[in-house]
Design a protein around this motif. Structure first.
Motif, short mmCIF file in Angstrom:
data_model
loop_
_atom_site.label_atom_id
_atom_site.label_comp_id
_atom_site.label_asym_id
_atom_site.label_seq_id
_atom_site.Cartn_x
_atom_site.Cartn_y
_atom_site.Cartn_z
N SER A 199 0.78 -1.19 -0.06
CA SER A 199 -0.09 0.01 0.08
C SER A 199 0.94 1.38 -0.13
N ASP A 200 2.18 1.26 0.16
CA ASP A 200 3.15 2.24 0.44
C ASP A 200 4.51 1.68 0.25
N LYS A 254 -2.59 1.82 -5.38
CA LYS A 254 -3.21 2.76 -4.53
C LYS A 254 -3.88 2.30 -3.24
N ASP A 255 -4.93 1.06 -3.44
CA ASP A 255 -5.30 0.46 -2.13
C ASP A 255 -5.31 -1.07 -2.34
N LEU A 256 -5.25 -1.74 -1.17
CA LEU A 256 -5.40 -3.28 -1.13
C LEU A 256 -6.74 -3.63 -0.57
N GLY A 310 -7.97 -2.80 3.20
CA GLY A 310 -7.18 -1.89 3.73
C GLY A 310 -5.82 -2.49 4.15
N LEU A 362 -1.87 -3.66 4.17
CA LEU A 362 -0.56 -2.84 3.96
C LEU A 362 0.07 -3.71 2.96
N GLU A 375 0.04 -7.68 0.22
CA GLU A 375 -0.64 -8.77 -0.29
C GLU A 375 0.29 -9.43 -1.18
#
Length: 125
Positions: free
Chosen positions: A80-81, A109-111, A114, A116, A118
Motif C-alpha cells: 500500500s506504500d 493505491k489500495d489493497l 485496507g 498494507l 498482499e
C-alpha cells in the motif's frame, strides 16, 4: 488436470476465487492478505507483522498442496506504500535464503480491506 487447493489453516477467499489452483505441476496461489484464520481479522501491528502473517498463510497453502517455499519460482508483492518495501523485504528474506524466486514488488493505491501487503505466489515441482 486442474485441482483446487484449500487449506483450513489459511483464510478463506473473500470473493469468487480459490486460495490456490494446481495445474500440471504448477501451483498458483492467490494473493494472500494478513488475515489470522483464528480471529478472522488482520494481525495487529504494521507491515512487518502483516508480512509475517501473509508468509504464514502462503506456507499453509504450500503445505496443503504438498509444496514448500523451496518450490516457489515467482512472487508478486503488492504494498500500500512503497516506503514499507525494506521492512517487507527483510521479512520476505527470512523465507527465501537460497535460490530465491523471481519477484516483482509494486506500490498500489489500495489493497482489499485496507491491508498494507498482499503477496501472490507461483510454485513448481
Amino acid at each position: 488436470m486442474k485441482k483446487t487447493i484449500n487449506s483450513e489453516k489459511a483464510p478463506k477467499a473473500i470473493g469468487p476465487y480459490s486460495q490456490a489452483v494446481e495445474a500440471n505441476g504448477t501451483l498458483y496461489i492467490s494473493g494472500q492478505l494478513p488475515v489470522d484464520v483464528t480471529t478472522g481479522k488482520f494481525v495487529d501491528g504494521g507491515v512487518k507483522e502483516q508480512t509475517v502473517q501473509v508468509m504464514k498463510n502462503i506456507g499453509y497453502i504450500l503445505e496443503e498442496a504438498g509444496y514448500s517455499f523451496k518450490d516457489v519460482v515467482k512472487s508478486t508483492c503488492l504494498l500500500s506504500d512503497i516506503s514499507n518495501f525494506a521492512t517487507m523485504n527483510a521479512v520476505y528474506g527470512e523465507y527465501y535464503k537460497e535460490e530465491c524466486p523471481a519477484r516483482a514488488a509494486f506500490a498500489v493505491k489500495d489493497l482489499p480491506l485496507g491491508a498494507l501487503i498482499e503477496i501472490e505466489t507461483i510454485a513448481v515441482k
